[in-house]
Design an enzyme around this catalytic site. Structure first.
Site, PDB file in Angstrom:
ATOM      1  N   HIS A 146       0.990  -1.279   0.010  1.00  0.00           N
ATOM      2  CA  HIS A 146       0.027   0.243   0.056  1.00  0.00           C
ATOM      3  C   HIS A 146       0.886   1.158   0.004  1.00  0.00           C
ATOM      4  O   HIS A 146       1.434   1.463   0.981  1.00  0.00           O
ATOM      5  CB  HIS A 146      -0.905  -0.075   1.260  1.00  0.00           C
ATOM      6  CG  HIS A 146      -1.835   1.055   1.643  1.00  0.00           C
ATOM      7  ND1 HIS A 146      -3.065   1.176   1.570  1.00  0.00           N
ATOM      8  CD2 HIS A 146      -1.489   2.250   2.159  1.00  0.00           C
ATOM      9  CE1 HIS A 146      -3.607   2.204   1.748  1.00  0.00           C
ATOM     10  NE2 HIS A 146      -2.507   3.032   2.183  1.00  0.00           N
ATOM     11  N   CYS A 157      -3.884  10.031   5.469  1.00  0.00           N
ATOM     12  CA  CYS A 157      -4.161   9.551   6.847  1.00  0.00           C
ATOM     13  C   CYS A 157      -4.493  10.753   7.627  1.00  0.00           C
ATOM     14  O   CYS A 157      -3.327  11.663   7.802  1.00  0.00           O
ATOM     15  CB  CYS A 157      -3.497   8.653   7.663  1.00  0.00           C
ATOM     16  SG  CYS A 157      -3.788   8.417   9.114  1.00  0.00           S
TER      17      CYS A 157
HETATM   18  N1  COA Z   1     -17.098   2.411  15.709  1.00  0.00           N
HETATM   19  C1  COA Z   1     -18.110   3.380  16.179  1.00  0.00           C
HETATM   20  N2  COA Z   1     -17.820   3.938  17.497  1.00  0.00           N
HETATM   21  C2  COA Z   1     -16.658   3.647  18.011  1.00  0.00           C
HETATM   22  C3  COA Z   1     -15.842   2.694  17.657  1.00  0.00           C
HETATM   23  C4  COA Z   1     -16.149   2.200  16.423  1.00  0.00           C
HETATM   24  N3  COA Z   1     -15.361   1.186  15.748  1.00  0.00           N
HETATM   25  N4  COA Z   1     -14.997   2.371  18.688  1.00  0.00           N
HETATM   26  C5  COA Z   1     -15.250   3.481  19.549  1.00  0.00           C
HETATM   27  N5  COA Z   1     -16.187   3.898  19.427  1.00  0.00           N
HETATM   28  C6  COA Z   1     -16.944   5.058  20.298  1.00  0.00           C
HETATM   29  C7  COA Z   1     -17.097   4.465  21.618  1.00  0.00           C
HETATM   30  O1  COA Z   1     -18.518   3.770  21.542  1.00  0.00           O
HETATM   31  C8  COA Z   1     -17.138   5.691  22.401  1.00  0.00           C
HETATM   32  O2  COA Z   1     -18.333   6.452  22.079  1.00  0.00           O
HETATM   33  P1  COA Z   1     -19.142   7.373  23.181  1.00  0.00           P
HETATM   34  O3  COA Z   1     -18.242   8.295  23.462  1.00  0.00           O
HETATM   35  O4  COA Z   1     -20.205   7.869  22.517  1.00  0.00           O
HETATM   36  O5  COA Z   1     -19.330   6.502  24.430  1.00  0.00           O
HETATM   37  C9  COA Z   1     -16.057   6.323  21.753  1.00  0.00           C
HETATM   38  O6  COA Z   1     -16.199   5.848  20.293  1.00  0.00           O
HETATM   39  C10 COA Z   1     -14.760   6.373  22.190  1.00  0.00           C
HETATM   40  O7  COA Z   1     -14.282   5.066  22.373  1.00  0.00           O
HETATM   41  P2  COA Z   1     -13.011   4.521  22.898  1.00  0.00           P
HETATM   42  O8  COA Z   1     -12.914   2.989  22.902  1.00  0.00           O
HETATM   43  O9  COA Z   1     -12.555   5.561  24.338  1.00  0.00           O
HETATM   44  O10 COA Z   1     -12.122   4.937  21.711  1.00  0.00           O
HETATM   45  P3  COA Z   1     -11.111   6.401  21.628  1.00  0.00           P
HETATM   46  O11 COA Z   1     -11.566   7.544  21.644  1.00  0.00           O
HETATM   47  O12 COA Z   1      -9.814   5.771  22.386  1.00  0.00           O
HETATM   48  O13 COA Z   1     -10.679   6.038  20.061  1.00  0.00           O
HETATM   49  C11 COA Z   1     -10.661   4.451  18.087  1.00  0.00           C
HETATM   50  C12 COA Z   1     -10.060   4.710  19.584  1.00  0.00           C
HETATM   51  C13 COA Z   1      -9.733   3.244  17.674  1.00  0.00           C
HETATM   52  C14 COA Z   1     -12.148   4.086  18.123  1.00  0.00           C
HETATM   53  C15 COA Z   1     -10.417   5.817  17.320  1.00  0.00           C
HETATM   54  O14 COA Z   1      -8.972   6.466  17.660  1.00  0.00           O
HETATM   55  C16 COA Z   1     -10.428   5.567  15.926  1.00  0.00           C
HETATM   56  O15 COA Z   1     -11.792   5.111  15.327  1.00  0.00           O
HETATM   57  N6  COA Z   1      -9.395   5.645  14.962  1.00  0.00           N
HETATM   58  C17 COA Z   1      -9.714   5.446  13.578  1.00  0.00           C
HETATM   59  C18 COA Z   1      -8.974   6.592  13.029  1.00  0.00           C
HETATM   60  C19 COA Z   1      -8.810   6.382  11.498  1.00  0.00           C
HETATM   61  O16 COA Z   1      -9.736   5.832  10.858  1.00  0.00           O
HETATM   62  N7  COA Z   1      -7.700   6.511  10.775  1.00  0.00           N
HETATM   63  C20 COA Z   1      -7.494   6.253   9.296  1.00  0.00           C
HETATM   64  C21 COA Z   1      -7.241   5.091   8.927  1.00  0.00           C
HETATM   65  S1  COA Z   1      -5.695   4.180   9.337  1.00  0.00           S
HETATM   66 ZN    ZN Z   2      -2.977   4.870   3.261  1.00  0.00          ZN
END
Ligand code: COA
Ligand code: ZN
Length: 316
Positions: free
Chosen positions: A212, A245
């Protein structure tokens, strides 16, 4: 005479514009437009499309409609509709949305993992293990993507040993057989690609590796050809070259799907994709986004198309 014409290998191009591309766009593309794009991509012959991601809608609001997109698409037989998943909550959403495949993501860089996924690499790995077993029980295909495998904008060089260890653990402890080495911010170069692919294939011979690349430093297609030399046959790419990203400083577009397919075709490889249809969809996407995209083929046309267009019609 094409010196590479004898190669005739089939190369699998995996479309990531709907996920990696749209997650880095400033605006929200309406759900019905996303559905139309996925359907057009599938009908052009692409066999794997990353449709969206099941991540926190607060982290990536652009893809908050993942369920609705999966619900709206016309599933074409033979096409794998995949989704990126970072944790167990995402896995549960992917299962109920009937994704065919989940792409479980973590980073080879501790700093990028914390910035992007708000947890340590170790915590991500535990989440992946649990998510992978849920996927297996539900009959979904599973792949893993290892971000920043070729370098990190925050940490610099990522030791090959780190990448090898994560690959080994993803295979032996999480039961994942297919791993994508991601160059999240375009830090790879051909010699590094050949070296790293050689090393991971040596230490994990049972795995299938995909690559990728982002074209941040103009080395995207050169890196693909290095990957081909190293025996890789699966590459991610994004329509019109969009992508990046939001949690990796300096990240820019993926390698461009139609540019890649053109490059592969003229080099004697087969992809099973209708290039003209794809160019049409790339132009449609550019219009939809309302800004110029990095794709080159949609501006220049395939290498022999211009000649045909420029040939004067015989006088009658
Ligand atoms: N889908 C939807 N909601 C989600 C989720 C998911 N996969 N994972 C966690 N959440 C929600 C939780 O339910 C919680 O909701 P609330 O505040 O309404 O109760 C909130 O998100 C926080 O949850 P938590 O487990 O504490 O997550 P976090 O804030 O530490 O974030 C991730 C962790 C992984 C969920 C977040 O950083 C993320 O989604 N990152 C992806 C980034 C991305 O896509 N980058 C580019 C691609 S590589
Ligand atoms: Zn990428």
């Amino acid at each position: 005479m094409n010196p590479w014409a004898g190669r005739q290998r089939t190369i699998h191009v995996q479309e990531v514009a709907m996920r990696d591309g749209l997650q880095s766009e400033a605006g929200f593309v309406p759900t019905e437009q996303k559905v139309e794009l996925v359907n057009r991509l599938a009908s052009s012959g692409l066999q794997k499309i990353e449709v969206s991601s099941f991540v926190s809608p607060r982290a990536i609001p652009q893809l908050a409609d993942a369920e609705a997109v999966f619900d709206g698409i016309a599933r074409r037989p033979g096409v794998i509709y995949a989704a990126l998943v970072p944790n167990v909550r995402g896995m549960e959403r992917a299962i109920s949305a009937r994704a065919d495949e989940v792409n479980l993501v973590m980073s080879a860089s501790e700093s990028h993992n914390r910035a992007n996924l708000r947890m340590s690499g170790a915590a991500s790995f535990e989440a992946i293990k649990e998510a992978a077993s849920l996927a297996a029980a539900a009959g979904l295909r599973v792949t893993a993507s290892l971000s920043c495998s070729f370098g990190c904008p925050m940490e610099g060089e990522i030791p090959a040993q780190t990448v090898q260890t994560w690959c080994h653990r993803l295979i032996s402890e999480a039961g994942i057989r297919s791993i994508t080495l991601c160059d999240t911010t375009g830090m790879a170069y051909p010699a590094l690609v050949e070296e790293l692919v050689g090393l991971v294939r040596q230490s994990s011979p049972e795995a299938e590796f995909a690559l990728h690349f982002h074209n941040t430093r103009g080395l995207g297609l050169a890196n693909v050809f290095a990957g081909l030399e190293a025996g890789v046959v699966r590459f991610d790419a994004a329509l019109a070259g969009i992508g990046g990203c939001p949690y990796a400083p300096g990240a820019t577009g993926n390698i461009c799907t139609e540019d890649l397919i053109h490059a592969l075709k003229v080099s004697g490889y087969q992809c099973g994709v209708d290039l003209d249809a794809l160019i049409g969809t790339a132009k449609h996407l550019e219009q939809l986004l309302g800004h110029i995209t990095p794709g080159q083929l949609m501006k220049a046309g395939p290498r022999l198309a211009q000649r045909a267009a420029a040939t004067p019609k015989p006088a009658v």
